[in-house]
Design a protein around this motif. Structure first.
Motif, PDB file in Angstrom:
ATOM      1  N   SER A 104      -0.436 -47.159  -3.290  1.00 24.36           N
ATOM      2  CA  SER A 104      -0.661 -45.934  -4.049  1.00 24.36           C
ATOM      3  C   SER A 104      -2.106 -45.825  -4.514  1.00 24.36           C
ATOM      4  CB  SER A 104       0.234 -45.912  -5.289  1.00 24.36           C
ATOM      5  OG  SER A 104       1.583 -46.141  -4.921  1.00 24.36           O
ATOM      6  N   THR A 148       5.539 -40.924   2.704  1.00 20.73           N
ATOM      7  CA  THR A 148       6.817 -41.635   2.795  1.00 20.73           C
ATOM      8  C   THR A 148       7.483 -41.678   1.424  1.00 20.73           C
ATOM      9  OG1 THR A 148       5.875 -42.968   4.565  1.00 20.73           O
ATOM     10  CG2 THR A 148       7.857 -43.840   3.530  1.00 20.73           C
ATOM     11  N   GLY A 149       6.619 -41.773   0.394  1.00 16.97           N
ATOM     12  CA  GLY A 149       7.124 -41.801  -0.980  1.00 16.97           C
ATOM     13  C   GLY A 149       6.149 -41.122  -1.927  1.00 16.97           C
ATOM     14  N   SER A 151       2.683 -40.310  -0.561  1.00 14.27           N
ATOM     15  CA  SER A 151       1.342 -40.636  -0.076  1.00 14.27           C
ATOM     16  C   SER A 151       0.451 -39.463   0.290  1.00 14.27           C
ATOM     17  CB  SER A 151       1.429 -41.577   1.115  1.00 14.27           C
ATOM     18  OG  SER A 151       1.614 -42.881   0.662  1.00 14.27           O
ATOM     19  N   TYR A 282      14.271 -46.452  -3.449  1.00 14.92           N
ATOM     20  CA  TYR A 282      13.201 -46.355  -2.445  1.00 14.92           C
ATOM     21  C   TYR A 282      12.659 -47.729  -2.087  1.00 14.92           C
ATOM     22  CZ  TYR A 282       8.521 -45.452  -0.582  1.00 14.92           C
ATOM     23  OH  TYR A 282       7.387 -45.450   0.197  1.00 14.92           O
ATOM     24  N   ARG A 331       6.694 -56.606   1.572  1.00 13.30           N
ATOM     25  CA  ARG A 331       7.715 -55.622   1.962  1.00 13.30           C
ATOM     26  C   ARG A 331       8.578 -56.149   3.112  1.00 13.30           C
ATOM     27  NH1 ARG A 331       5.885 -49.807   0.146  1.00 13.30           N
ATOM     28  NH2 ARG A 331       4.405 -50.473  -1.413  1.00 13.30           N
TER      29      ARG A 331
HETATM   30  N1  GLN Z   1       3.277 -45.580  -2.769  1.00 10.23           N
HETATM   31  C1  GLN Z   1       4.452 -45.593  -1.965  1.00 10.23           C
HETATM   32  C2  GLN Z   1       4.586 -46.930  -1.273  1.00 10.23           C
HETATM   33  O1  GLN Z   1       3.777 -47.757  -1.508  1.00 10.23           O
HETATM   34  C3  GLN Z   1       4.443 -44.455  -1.009  1.00 10.23           C
HETATM   35  C4  GLN Z   1       3.688 -44.719   0.216  1.00 10.23           C
HETATM   36  C5  GLN Z   1       3.747 -43.597   1.209  1.00 10.23           C
HETATM   37  O2  GLN Z   1       4.194 -42.490   0.904  1.00 10.23           O
HETATM   38  N2  GLN Z   1       3.349 -43.909   2.419  1.00 10.23           N
HETATM   39  O3  GLN Z   1       5.456 -47.152  -0.510  1.00 10.23           O
END
Ligand code: GLN
Length: 446
Positions: A104, A148-149, A151, A282, A331
């Motif tokens: 982020s 994706t979340g 970004s 998420y 991750r």
């Molecule tokens: N900050 C979120 C993450 O680290 C969103 C990343 C994104 O949207 N690619 O997964």
């Protein structure tokens, strides 16, 4: 194109938005475009734009800001970029990002962090930080990012530009390096809503190369920008103004909502009760999908291969140990654990069920309302290094953007003033495939 490249040359040594600047190709391409074609000239003809370095560009390095793809030159071009090519836009370069779009703040780039053009001590947001910063710095009028979340929306908010995540399936993901395939979407950054609509128009549409691509009619987004939001019903979710939000950010967003109200929109408070589970949900699902998607980087098929390996297994291990950064490894480990037998039901399956509840929260609100309006992020751009030691606080930053991806909905962030001298973003969320509506509201506000 010349002016854009000159501006990049003048200031990108400070901002560091680019991993690759394609100056020579851009100038040669632009020169050819001096001879205008017969007939109608496409909207993006000759306009310089930048592409996040996780979208494949044939013959041009596409690294995902990772050491494991440091030398990867794709043999094909992502559909979204191809569609820009069809209009003869001019590629200025490939932008910096958090490694594999995980982050982020852009601090997870394995090359160098991008700086916020408003204040170089602060982050530009992420993971599409380079794409947001280059537009904010005035290098190019538009860029593409992936969300994706959050970004696209969060860096747009931090850099004071417009950024839009389309409905899942509206823009083809073919050629976008996969992070979490059920959440990833490509979308535009631009200086204003009109330009954002023009770029979305160019990249949206069905693609047989993406099995999740939606077969929907693409409306004329620019025609939707008529300023008429009289009687439009706006929902304000109480959970998006709860603890953790900077009061100054909340104040700017509330002022923006008043502006919409003064134009005839009907504003009411609603509740999205499962919001509190969104971040946890998420951060199970996205790493689970990532752990599977990133299994392909084995030193055989793509990119960099570790030397001095004793055998095949050793080569896999060394390549992945050397090639991935700390956040990517975290991750992969989290995701592999969540998917492992014995834990699958407790984590992955439960997170999928929570995802459905979050989607149903939105479904219910959209029975009565046209859009949901909220802050894009709880704070303005934070200082470099402020959160990088603590993944949990970094993850919490995504609280207002993540639910939109989990529900597959479109969302846009538009600048709505300053707090502590830094830009604040107003997020407008719509029903699936209601891009015209959220662009219209964003445009009416702007
Ligand atoms: N900050 C979120 C993450 O680290 C969103 C990343 C994104 O949207 N690619 O997964």
């Amino acid at each position: 194109a010349e002016a854009a490249l000159q501006r990049i040359e003048e200031s990108d040594n400070k901002i560091k938005a680019y991993l690759t600047v394609t100056a020579e190709q851009a100038l040669a391409h632009a020169k050819k475009l001096d001879n205008l074609p017969d007939g109608e000239i496409p909207l993006l003809y000759g306009i310089p734009g930048a592409i996040k370095d996780n979208m494949c560009t044939e013959g041009i390095k596409t690294t995902c800001a990772s050491q494991i793809l440091a030398n990867y030159i794709p043999p094909y071009t992502a559909t979204a970029v191809k569609k820009l090519n069809e209009q003869n836009y001019v590629l200025a370069g490939k932008t910096n990002m958090d490694e594999f779009a995980m982050g982020s703040s852009n601090e997870n780039s394995s090359f160098f962090p991008t700086k916020n053009p408003w204040d170089p001590e602060r982050v530009p947001g992420g993971s599409s930080g380079g794409s947001a910063a280059t537009v904010a710095a005035g290098h190019v009028p538009f860029s593409l990012g992936s969300d994706t979340g959050g970004s696209i929306r969060q860096p747009a908010s931090y850099c004071g530009v417009v950024g839009m995540k389309p409905t899942y399936g509206l823009v083809s993901r073919f050629g976008l390096v996969a992070f979490a395939s059920s959440l990833d979407q490509i979308g535009p950054f631009a200086r204003n809503v009109e330009d954002t609509a023009a770029v979305l128009q160019a990249i949206a549409g069905y693609d047989k190369m993406d099995s999740t691509s939606a077969k929907v009619e693409i409306p004329n987004y620019l025609a939707a920008l008529n300023g008429d939001i009289k009687g439009l019903r706006i929902a304000i979710p109480e959970e998006y103004f709860a603890e953790g939000i900077d009061p100054e950010v909340a104040a700017r967003v509330k002022e923006a909502i008043k502006v919409l109200e003064s134009q005839g929109a009907i504003v009411e408070e609603v509740t999205l009760p499962h919001t509190k589970y969104a971040v946890a949900c998420y951060y199970l699902l996205a790493p689970a999908e990532a752990s599977s998607n990133l299994a392909r980087y084995d030193g055989v098929r793509y990119g960099v291969r570790a030397e001095d390996a004793e055998n095949l297994i050793d080569m896999y291990k060394k390549t992945r140990a050397q090639g991935f950064g700390a956040e990517v490894k975290r991750r992969i480990m989290l995701g592999t654990y969540a998917l492992s037998s014995g834990y699958y039901d407790a984590y992955y399956l439960r997170a999928q069920k929570v995802r459905t509840l979050i989607k149903q929260d939105f479904d219910k609100v959209f029975e009565k309302y046209d859009v949901v309006v909220s802050p894009t992020a709880p704070t303005v751009a934070f200082k470099s290094g402020e959160k990088s030691h603590d993944p949990m606080t970094m993850y919490l930053n995504d609280i207002y953007t993540i639910p939109v991806n989990l529900a597959g909905l479109p969302g846009i962030s538009v600048p709505c003033g300053l707090a502590h001298g830094m830009p604040v973003g107003l997020q407008i969320i719509g029903k699936a495939f209601s891009e015209s509506t959220i662009l219209k509201v964003a445009h009416a506000y702007e």
